[in-house]
Design a protein around this motif. Structure first.
Motif, mmCIF file in Angstrom:
data_model
loop_
_atom_site.group_PDB
_atom_site.id
_atom_site.type_symbol
_atom_site.label_atom_id
_atom_site.label_comp_id
_atom_site.label_asym_id
_atom_site.label_seq_id
_atom_site.Cartn_x
_atom_site.Cartn_y
_atom_site.Cartn_z
ATOM 1 N N SER A 220 43.952 35.664 39.865
ATOM 2 C CA SER A 220 43.839 36.866 39.020
ATOM 3 C C SER A 220 43.326 36.484 37.630
ATOM 4 O O SER A 220 43.506 37.221 36.669
ATOM 5 C CB SER A 220 45.203 37.562 38.890
ATOM 6 N N ASP A 221 42.684 35.302 37.577
ATOM 7 C CA ASP A 221 42.160 34.842 36.293
ATOM 8 C C ASP A 221 40.639 34.716 36.303
ATOM 9 O O ASP A 221 40.057 33.921 35.568
ATOM 10 C CB ASP A 221 42.810 33.498 35.908
ATOM 11 N N TYR A 222 40.006 35.483 37.181
ATOM 12 C CA TYR A 222 38.537 35.486 37.197
ATOM 13 C C TYR A 222 38.021 36.380 36.078
ATOM 14 O O TYR A 222 38.745 37.262 35.585
ATOM 15 C CB TYR A 222 38.023 36.008 38.547
ATOM 16 N N ASP A 223 36.773 36.181 35.731
ATOM 17 C CA ASP A 223 36.147 36.975 34.678
ATOM 18 C C ASP A 223 35.653 38.310 35.255
ATOM 19 O O ASP A 223 34.452 38.544 35.428
ATOM 20 C CB ASP A 223 34.985 36.157 34.089
ATOM 21 N N THR A 224 36.623 39.155 35.616
ATOM 22 C CA THR A 224 36.312 40.478 36.178
ATOM 23 C C THR A 224 37.264 41.483 35.527
ATOM 24 O O THR A 224 38.178 41.092 34.795
ATOM 25 C CB THR A 224 36.548 40.506 37.707
ATOM 26 N N ALA A 225 37.078 42.777 35.825
ATOM 27 C CA ALA A 225 37.847 43.829 35.143
ATOM 28 C C ALA A 225 39.357 43.576 35.202
ATOM 29 O O ALA A 225 40.055 43.729 34.200
ATOM 30 C CB ALA A 225 37.516 45.183 35.759
ATOM 31 N N ASP A 226 39.882 43.193 36.352
ATOM 32 C CA ASP A 226 41.333 42.958 36.448
ATOM 33 C C ASP A 226 41.669 41.519 36.819
ATOM 34 O O ASP A 226 42.808 41.212 37.168
ATOM 35 C CB ASP A 226 41.975 43.945 37.440
ATOM 36 N N GLY A 227 40.673 40.658 36.792
ATOM 37 C CA GLY A 227 40.924 39.231 37.042
ATOM 38 C C GLY A 227 40.804 38.823 38.501
ATOM 39 O O GLY A 227 40.833 37.631 38.810
ATOM 40 N N THR A 228 40.667 39.814 39.420
ATOM 41 C CA THR A 228 40.523 39.441 40.839
ATOM 42 C C THR A 228 39.043 39.530 41.240
ATOM 43 O O THR A 228 38.236 40.175 40.551
ATOM 44 C CB THR A 228 41.398 40.331 41.755
ATOM 45 N N THR A 271 37.003 45.268 42.920
ATOM 46 C CA THR A 271 37.875 44.093 42.890
ATOM 47 C C THR A 271 38.865 44.166 44.048
ATOM 48 O O THR A 271 39.095 45.232 44.641
ATOM 49 C CB THR A 271 38.688 44.015 41.576
ATOM 50 N N VAL A 272 39.472 43.013 44.309
ATOM 51 C CA VAL A 272 40.481 42.944 45.374
ATOM 52 C C VAL A 272 41.633 43.904 45.042
ATOM 53 O O VAL A 272 42.120 44.637 45.917
ATOM 54 C CB VAL A 272 40.973 41.485 45.543
ATOM 55 N N LEU A 273 42.048 43.951 43.774
ATOM 56 C CA LEU A 273 43.164 44.858 43.415
ATOM 57 C C LEU A 273 42.757 46.327 43.536
ATOM 58 O O LEU A 273 43.567 47.173 43.920
ATOM 59 C CB LEU A 273 43.673 44.566 42.004
ATOM 60 N N GLU A 274 41.498 46.629 43.223
ATOM 61 C CA GLU A 274 41.034 48.020 43.408
ATOM 62 C C GLU A 274 41.081 48.395 44.882
ATOM 63 O O GLU A 274 41.467 49.517 45.235
ATOM 64 C CB GLU A 274 39.603 48.177 42.874
ATOM 65 N N SER A 290 51.566 39.590 46.410
ATOM 66 C CA SER A 290 51.815 38.866 45.168
ATOM 67 C C SER A 290 50.545 38.111 44.786
ATOM 68 O O SER A 290 49.663 37.893 45.629
ATOM 69 C CB SER A 290 52.973 37.883 45.344
ATOM 70 N N ILE A 291 50.501 37.743 43.530
ATOM 71 C CA ILE A 291 49.329 37.010 43.051
ATOM 72 C C ILE A 291 49.564 35.512 43.264
ATOM 73 O O ILE A 291 50.632 34.994 42.921
ATOM 74 C CB ILE A 291 49.101 37.271 41.543
ATOM 75 N N GLY A 292 48.599 34.860 43.847
ATOM 76 C CA GLY A 292 48.704 33.414 44.060
ATOM 77 C C GLY A 292 47.533 32.700 43.408
ATOM 78 O O GLY A 292 46.734 33.318 42.695
ATOM 79 N N PRO A 293 47.417 31.402 43.673
ATOM 80 C CA PRO A 293 46.306 30.645 43.093
ATOM 81 C C PRO A 293 44.972 31.022 43.723
ATOM 82 O O PRO A 293 44.927 31.640 44.787
ATOM 83 C CB PRO A 293 46.661 29.191 43.420
ATOM 84 N N ARG A 294 43.912 30.617 43.050
ATOM 85 C CA ARG A 294 42.576 30.845 43.604
ATOM 86 C C ARG A 294 42.417 30.140 44.945
ATOM 87 O O ARG A 294 43.042 29.096 45.160
ATOM 88 C CB ARG A 294 41.521 30.266 42.653
ATOM 89 N N ARG A 295 41.578 30.693 45.810
ATOM 90 C CA ARG A 295 41.258 30.030 47.081
ATOM 91 C C ARG A 295 39.994 29.192 46.855
ATOM 92 O O ARG A 295 38.986 29.737 46.382
ATOM 93 C CB ARG A 295 41.007 31.092 48.151
ATOM 94 N N PRO A 296 40.060 27.899 47.167
ATOM 95 C CA PRO A 296 38.874 27.061 46.912
ATOM 96 C C PRO A 296 37.646 27.639 47.607
ATOM 97 O O PRO A 296 37.735 28.117 48.734
ATOM 98 C CB PRO A 296 39.245 25.703 47.524
ATOM 99 N N GLU A 300 33.250 34.300 42.480
ATOM 100 C CA GLU A 300 33.956 35.215 41.569
ATOM 101 C C GLU A 300 33.563 36.678 41.794
ATOM 102 O O GLU A 300 34.412 37.544 41.989
ATOM 103 C CB GLU A 300 33.616 34.811 40.138
ATOM 104 N N LYS A 301 32.273 36.945 41.736
ATOM 105 C CA LYS A 301 31.847 38.336 41.945
ATOM 106 C C LYS A 301 30.453 38.381 42.545
ATOM 107 O O LYS A 301 29.568 37.617 42.158
ATOM 108 C CB LYS A 301 31.888 39.148 40.644
ATOM 109 N N ILE A 302 30.302 39.275 43.484
ATOM 110 C CA ILE A 302 28.986 39.476 44.095
ATOM 111 C C ILE A 302 28.918 40.873 44.682
ATOM 112 O O ILE A 302 29.906 41.368 45.236
ATOM 113 C CB ILE A 302 28.692 38.402 45.182
ATOM 114 N N TYR A 303 27.796 41.535 44.503
ATOM 115 C CA TYR A 303 27.501 42.755 45.255
ATOM 116 C C TYR A 303 25.990 42.884 45.388
ATOM 117 O O TYR A 303 25.236 42.198 44.698
ATOM 118 C CB TYR A 303 28.161 44.007 44.665
ATOM 119 N N ALA A 304 25.591 43.746 46.327
ATOM 120 C CA ALA A 304 24.188 43.789 46.731
ATOM 121 C C ALA A 304 23.371 44.734 45.880
ATOM 122 O O ALA A 304 23.871 45.764 45.424
ATOM 123 C CB ALA A 304 24.096 44.271 48.176
ATOM 124 N N GLN A 305 22.105 44.393 45.743
ATOM 125 C CA GLN A 305 21.142 45.406 45.364
ATOM 126 C C GLN A 305 20.511 45.785 46.686
ATOM 127 O O GLN A 305 19.972 44.922 47.384
ATOM 128 C CB GLN A 305 20.127 44.777 44.397
#
Ligand SMILES: NC(=O)c1ccc[n+]([C@@H]2O[C@H](COP(=O)([O-])OP(=O)(O)OC[C@H]3O[C@@H](n4cnc5c(N)ncnc54)[C@H](O)[C@@H]3O)[C@@H](O)[C@H]2O)c1
Ligand SMILES: O=c1ccn([C@@H]2O[C@H](COP(=O)(O)OP(=O)(O)O[C@H]3O[C@H](CO)[C@H](O)[C@H](O)[C@H]3O)[C@@H](O)[C@H]2O)c(=O)[nH]1
Length: 339
Positions: A220-228, A271-274, A290-296, A300-305
Motif C-alpha cells: 500500500s506504499d506505491y505511488d498511486t492514489a491510495d498506495g495500491t 487500484t486494488v482497493l477501489e 489486510s494490507i501486506g508487503p509488496r509481491r515481488p 506499480e500501475k498500468i492501463y491500456a490505451q
C-alpha cells in the motif's frame, strides 16, 4: 470456420468458446486439464446447447497434436494453453519455458504443415513491464520481463512475428490482455483455477465465500492514489469477444505475412482497493482483507490505451468493472453451493 481453441477449458478459453459459437464459428477444444476441470465443458454445453469436440491432449505432445490436425481440418487456432502464475514462474522457470514455448512451437509447426491460415496468441500487458508512461500504446517499448512467465509471452510474440515474416503461410495476431475478471452472466462458467488462486478476483470471491480466511493486499506504499497497484480490469466476456474480432480481422487480410499486436483493455485504471470497495458495494458483502508487503515482480500501475483495438478491430469494452465483480460473485456463490 472450424477453430482450434487450446486451453479451451480454462478461464478465458471457455468464455471464448461461447462467443465463437455465437458468432457462427465451430470451436474444437483441447486442454490437458492442468488448471481446469471437465465441469467447464458441461457449463459450455448448457449455455450453447452444443457439445463441442473436446480432446484431453497436452499441446507439447506433437504426435497427438499432429494426429488431431490430420483428423480435423482447422481454419484457425486460438492458443490460450499456458501456465500463468507469475510467482510460480520465478520458482520453476524451466516448467514455464517448457510448457509455454514448446506448446507454441508444436502448434506453429502444425499450422504450417496442415495449412491453417489464422493464429491468435494470448499475450499479456506484462510484456510492457513497468512502462515509463501510461496509458500504454502498442508502440510503448517492451521492457525486459519481470518474470519468466512474462518472458515466455515476449519470446512467444517474437517467435510468431519471425514465423509469419518467414512466409509460413500463417497470419497472426498477438492480443496483449490486461486483467481479465468476471464470469459469464449465466453463472455457468467462470474462473475456477485449481488450488490457491494467484489472481486477485478469484482470491476475493473465494475469501468472501469463506473458502479462504483473508485476502492480503500486496503493498500500500506505491505511488498511486491510495498506495495500491493500478490495473486495467476487463470483463472476461468482453475479452472473449475480442478473439472473435481478431479472427474476423485475420480473415480479411489478403497479405499472407500479416502480423500485428493489439492491447485489449478498457482504457481505465483502478487500484486494488477501489476494486475491493466496488466488490463490497455492488454485492453487499464485507470482505476480510489486510494490507501486506509488496509481491515481488508486481508492476506499480498500468492501463491500456485502446484506440488501436477500438478503431482497427471495431472492438469496445461493453461491460464495467462493477458488472464483472457482480458476475464473479454470482458464479462463486453458485459453485460454492454446489459443493
Ligand atoms: N488471466 C489473466 O490474467 C491473463 C492475462 C494475460 C494473459 N493471459 C494468458 O491467457 C491465456 C489463458 O489464461 P487463463 O486465465 O484462461 O488461464 P487458465 O489457466 O484458466 O487457462 C489455461 C488452460 O490451458 C490449459 N493448459 C495449460 N498448459 C497446457 C498444455 N501444455 N496443453 C494443454 N492444455 C494446457 C490449462 O489446463 C487451462 O485450462 C494464457 O496463455 C495466459 O498466460 C492470462
Ligand atoms: O492475493 C492477491 C492477488 C493479487 N493482488 C494484487 O492485485 C493486482 C492484480 O494481480 P493479479 O495477480 O490478478 O494480476 P497481475 O496484474 O499480476 O497480472 C499478471 O499476471 C496475469 C496472469 O496471472 C496476466 O498475465 C497479466 O497480464 C500479468 O500482468 C496486483 O496489484 C496484485 O499485487 C493482491 O493484492 N492480492
Amino acid at each position: 470456420m472450424k477453430i482450434l481453441v487450446t486451453g479451451g477449458a480454462g478461464f478465458i478459453g471457455s468464455h471464448t468458446v461461447v462467443e465463437l459459437d455465437k458468432a457462427g464459428f465451430e470451436p474444437v477444444i483441447i486442454d490437458n486439464l492442468y488448471n481446469s476441470n471437465p465441469g467447464v465443458l458441461e457449463g459450455i454445453k448448457q449455455i450453447t446447447g452444443k457439445d463441442f469436440p473436446f480432446y484431453e491432449i497436452d499441446c507439447n505432445d506433437s504426435e497427438k497434436v499432429r494426429a488431431l490436425f490430420e483428423k480435423e481440418k482447422f481454419d484457425g487456432i486460438i492458443h490460450f494453453a499456458a501456465y500463468k502464475a507469475v510467482g510460480e514462474s520465478v520458482e520453476k522457470p524451466l516448467n514455464y519455458y517448457e510448457n509455454n514455448l514448446i506448446s507454441l512451437l508444436v502448434l506453429l509447426r502444425a499450422a504450417q504443415e496442415f495449412k491453417v491460415p489464422n493464429f491468435v496468441f494470448s499475450s499479456s500487458c506484462t510484456v510492457y513491464g513497468q512502462p515509463d508512461a501510461i496509458p500504454v500504446t502498442e508502440n510503448t517499448p517492451r521492457k525486459p520481463a519481470n518474470s519468466p512467465y512474462g518472458n515466455t509471452k515476449a519470446i512467444g510474440e517474437d517467435i510468431i512475428r519471425d514465423y509469419v515474416y518467414a512466409k509460413s503461410g500463417v497470419k497472426a495476431i498477438s492480443l496483449r490482455y490486461f486483467n481479465p475478471i468476471g464470469a459469464h452472466e449465466s453463472s455457468l462458467i467462470g474462473e475456477l483455477p485449481n488450488g490457491v488462486p494467484s489472481n486477485l478476483v478469484p482470491f476475493i470471491t473465494q475469501t468472501a465465500a469463506g473458502l479462504r480466511q483473508s485476502l492480503t493486499v500486496f503493498g500500500s506504499d506505491y505511488d498511486t492514489a491510495d498506495g495500491t497497484c493500478v490495473r486495467d480490469f476487463i470483463h472476461v466476456v468482453d475479452l472473449a469477444k475480442a478473439h472473435v474480432k481478431a479472427l474476423e480481422l485475420l480473415e480479411e487480410q489478403s497479405e499472407p505475412d500479416y502480423y500485428d499486436v493489439f492491447n485489449v483493455g478498457t482504457g481505465e485504471g483502478y487500484t486494488v482497493l477501489e476494486l475491493i470497495r466496488t466488490f463490497e458495494e455492488v454485492n453487499g458483502v464485507k470482505l476480510n482483507y489486510s494490507i501486506g508487503p509488496r509481491r515481488p515482480g508486481d508492476v506499480e500501475k498500468i492501463y491500456a490505451q485502446s484506440d488501436k483495438v477500438n478503431n482497427v478491430m471495431k472492438w469496445h469494452a461493453e461491460k464495467t468493472m462493477a458488472d464483472a465483480l457482480k458476475d464473479a460473485w454470482n458464479w462463486q456463490q453458485k459453485i460454492t453451493t454446489q459443493k
